[in-house]
Design a protein around this motif. Structure first.
Motif, PDB file in Angstrom:
ATOM      1  N   MET A   1      11.002 -31.568  -3.706  1.00  0.00           N
ATOM      2  CA  MET A   1       9.875 -32.189  -3.134  1.00  0.00           C
ATOM      3  C   MET A   1       8.361 -32.533  -3.515  1.00  0.00           C
ATOM      4  O   MET A   1       7.527 -33.164  -3.303  1.00  0.00           O
ATOM      5  CB  MET A   1       9.961 -30.431  -1.805  1.00  0.00           C
TER       6      MET A   1
ATOM      7  N   SER B   1       6.690 -28.027   8.471  1.00  0.00           N
ATOM      8  CA  SER B   1       6.804 -28.372   7.004  1.00  0.00           C
ATOM      9  C   SER B   1       7.401 -29.154   6.643  1.00  0.00           C
ATOM     10  O   SER B   1       7.092 -30.200   4.863  1.00  0.00           O
ATOM     11  CB  SER B   1       6.821 -27.080   6.137  1.00  0.00           C
ATOM     12  N   GLY B   2       7.914 -29.955   7.640  1.00  0.00           N
ATOM     13  CA  GLY B   2       9.778 -30.998   6.648  1.00  0.00           C
ATOM     14  C   GLY B   2       9.076 -32.525   6.941  1.00  0.00           C
ATOM     15  O   GLY B   2       9.393 -32.985   6.924  1.00  0.00           O
ATOM     16  N   PHE B   3       7.521 -32.658   7.576  1.00  0.00           N
ATOM     17  CA  PHE B   3       7.141 -33.718   7.932  1.00  0.00           C
ATOM     18  C   PHE B   3       5.776 -33.427   7.105  1.00  0.00           C
ATOM     19  O   PHE B   3       5.091 -35.233   7.190  1.00  0.00           O
ATOM     20  CB  PHE B   3       7.113 -33.731   9.082  1.00  0.00           C
TER      21      PHE B   3
ATOM     22  N   THR C   1       3.408 -35.003   3.839  1.00  0.00           N
ATOM     23  CA  THR C   1       3.665 -36.361   2.588  1.00  0.00           C
ATOM     24  C   THR C   1       2.574 -35.952   1.410  1.00  0.00           C
ATOM     25  O   THR C   1       2.373 -36.770   1.288  1.00  0.00           O
ATOM     26  CB  THR C   1       2.952 -37.383   4.030  1.00  0.00           C
TER      27      THR C   1
ATOM     28  N   TYR D   1      15.548 -39.153   6.173  1.00  0.00           N
ATOM     29  CA  TYR D   1      14.609 -37.608   5.613  1.00  0.00           C
ATOM     30  C   TYR D   1      15.424 -37.405   4.419  1.00  0.00           C
ATOM     31  O   TYR D   1      16.536 -37.105   4.411  1.00  0.00           O
ATOM     32  CB  TYR D   1      14.479 -36.502   7.287  1.00  0.00           C
TER      33      TYR D   1
ATOM     34  N   ARG E   1      13.246 -31.990   3.316  1.00  0.00           N
ATOM     35  CA  ARG E   1      13.174 -32.466   4.919  1.00  0.00           C
ATOM     36  C   ARG E   1      13.686 -31.009   5.326  1.00  0.00           C
ATOM     37  O   ARG E   1      13.292 -30.455   6.948  1.00  0.00           O
ATOM     38  CB  ARG E   1      12.113 -33.224   4.971  1.00  0.00           C
ATOM     39  N   TRP E   2      14.961 -31.506   5.444  1.00  0.00           N
ATOM     40  CA  TRP E   2      16.074 -31.043   6.344  1.00  0.00           C
ATOM     41  C   TRP E   2      16.062 -29.204   6.323  1.00  0.00           C
ATOM     42  O   TRP E   2      16.628 -28.949   7.352  1.00  0.00           O
ATOM     43  CB  TRP E   2      17.215 -31.774   6.368  1.00  0.00           C
TER      44      TRP E   2
ATOM     45  N   TYR F   1      13.412 -27.685   5.856  1.00  0.00           N
ATOM     46  CA  TYR F   1      12.329 -27.233   6.753  1.00  0.00           C
ATOM     47  C   TYR F   1      12.789 -26.592   7.933  1.00  0.00           C
ATOM     48  O   TYR F   1      12.078 -26.139   8.543  1.00  0.00           O
ATOM     49  CB  TYR F   1      10.965 -27.390   6.796  1.00  0.00           C
TER      50      TYR F   1
END
Length: 488
Positions: free
Chosen positions: A77, A133-135, A137, A207, A211-212, A214
């Motif tokens: 991340m 939070s998974g999105f 950048t 993704y 990300r998954w 989150y």
């Protein structure tokens, strides 16, 4: 006759002082209705069956959403959002800036907003933030989500602790508070297992796996919020799952705990008393030292294990047995602590395991020994903060004095999260582990100091009851009452 009456009055006070249920001498004198132990045991089993799973699952989801930053760190991340090691450490620490700010206000507002509305509302917001939070950048997005997450989660732990005091007696609480810390351990274990599974989704729908992590854990928390809304009654004594006889037993228990719970009316005077109480500050500093371990260990354990030569996926699933051992040892300690109504000595004993563990980690030992040492550390990681929290819970009354005390103690203690994010920077984390060892050693002296202080308070009350000294204390209500015996 006056002398005889005075003599009997002193005897009654002495008898009340030895009652760990902390009933007032007035209630004892009135021949208060008692509960058959078998019926009370059955009632407690039913309360545990309905309340404990809900309380555990909401705290599990809370800690999953907080600690998963440690899981996604090893999954790439920071590189994906262009974060440096220092920026990532700041993101870990910044969570606690809002977390500690909102702890006391949420604790004090619990009764006014009501537990169902407050806890459900906070759970919904932090769940959505976790999904978002998974999105992210950029590092700015990570900072923003961590700040909002901290503001919401800051109300949960003190809120759940206060809720437990609305249901259970003083000598029943360490076991129930231990369930929360078992959830911390389970969140680490389940989080590692879940992250291990979800990271295999890397590339699904375009993704990254982190990300998954989150997104899926955030959706899980939304489901938990629904469970809290329908399962957590605002008034435990009239809970939907209790029959008429059980509600009557709850009313008797409430009368037995009247001195401990106090009035439902808000009082600024009780808040003021809490903020001037030395044992609150001692407890807060102890919590700070113990929380350095808790937050450093729970957030960075995958990275610590990875630094021992394991790969990213191995470092996730190898955390599972460590967390489980820590959690279940705490359950055992808490059970015995409740039975004996002793708190401080158990903290000191548990910390000895942690001291040995951190020494083994930071010295030149084989990786296998270092991994074994994480199990020893886990014993101190969960017992220290959990038993110290209970120690304050059971020694503070009435409700609003306790609410302010718990909130303030947690505010002091959780600033350790800021420290933890800064000391665990780069592998092999020598600074972080050495700092944790030092914090444990300082905690040992502080726990001993608090134990001696509380013993002195109990001795002072005994002398006042026996007529050896005059009662010149400014505050004589709540836990300062002569019939309130502090747990050591």
């Amino acid at each position: 006759m006056a002398e005889m009456n005075g003599h009997h009055s002193l005897e009654n006070k002495e008898a009340a002082f030895t009652d760990d249920n902390a009933r007032s001498s007035t209630e004892v004198g009135l021949g208060e209705e008692t509960i058959d132990p078998a019926r009370e045991t059955k009632l407690l089993a039913k309360l545990d069956l309905f309340f404990v799973p809900i309380i555990m699952v909401v705290y599990l989801s809370c800690f999953l959403d907080r600690a998963n930053i440690g899981n996604v760190k090893t999954a790439g991340m920071p590189e994906d959002i262009g974060a440096t090691a220092q920026q990532f450490s700041t993101a870990v620490s910044i969570f606690y800036a809002t977390y500690v700010t909102f702890e006391s206000p949420w604790a004090i507002l619990l009764k006014k907003i009501t537990p169902r509305y407050l806890i459900t509302g906070l759970c919904v917001v932090w769940s959505l933030v976790t999904i978002f939070s998974g999105f992210i950048t950029s590092i700015g997005g990570l900072y923003a989500t961590r700040l909002i997450l901290g503001a919401c989660e800051g109300g949960l732990f003190p809120g759940l602790n206060l809720y437990l005091t609305m249901v259970y007696k003083r000598e029943e609480q360490a076991k129930r508070v231990s369930y929360l810390f078992v959830c911390t351990a389970l969140a680490g274990a389940f989080g590692g297992l879940l992250a291990y599974a979800i990271l295999h989704m890397d590339g699904v729908a375009g993704y990254a796996g982190w990300r998954w992590v989150y997104i899926i854990e955030g959706i899980f928390s939304i489901i938990v919020a629904v469970i809290v809304w329908f399962g957590l009654p605002n008034d435990p004594s009239n809970a939907y799952f209790l029959n008429a006889e059980e509600k009557h037993l709850m009313q008797i228990r409430a009368r037995q705990r009247a001195a401990y719970m106090g009035s439902d009316d808000f009082s600024w005077e009780e808040i003021r008393i809490a903020f001037k109480d030395p044992k609150v500050y001692l407890s807060g500093i102890i919590q700070f030292m113990q929380d350095i371990l808790l937050y450093g260990f729970s957030t960075f354990l995958p990275s610590i294990i990875k630094s021992m030569g394991y790969n990213s996926l191995q470092s996730q699933y190898l955390t599972i047995p460590v967390y489980l051992v820590g959690g279940f040892v705490f359950l055992a300690f808490a059970f015995v602590s409740d039975r004996m109504t002793i708190r401080g000595p158990f903290i000191i004993f548990a910390n000895i395991f942690g001291i040995i563990g951190y020494i083994l980690i930071i010295t030149n030992t084989p990786y296998g020994v270092k991994f074994f040492a994480t199990f020893l550390c886990a014993i101190a990681v969960y017992n220290g903060p959990g038993l110290n929290m209970t120690w304050l819970n059971v020694n503070t009354a009435p409700h609003y004095r306790r609410a302010a005390s718990i909130g303030f103690q947690q505010t002091i203690g959780n600033t350790a999260g800021i420290v933890a994010g800064q000391i665990y920077r780069t592998s092999p984390y020598l600074l972080g582990n050495a700092f944790s060892l030092g914090a444990l050693c300082v905690a040992q002296f502080l726990v001993l100091g608090k134990w001696l202080y509380i013993r002195k308070l109990n001795a002072e009350k005994e002398k006042i009851i026996s007529g050896e000294i005059e009662d010149t204390r400014k505050v004589q209500t709540g836990d300062r009452a002569l019939d309130f015996k502090y747990h050591l």
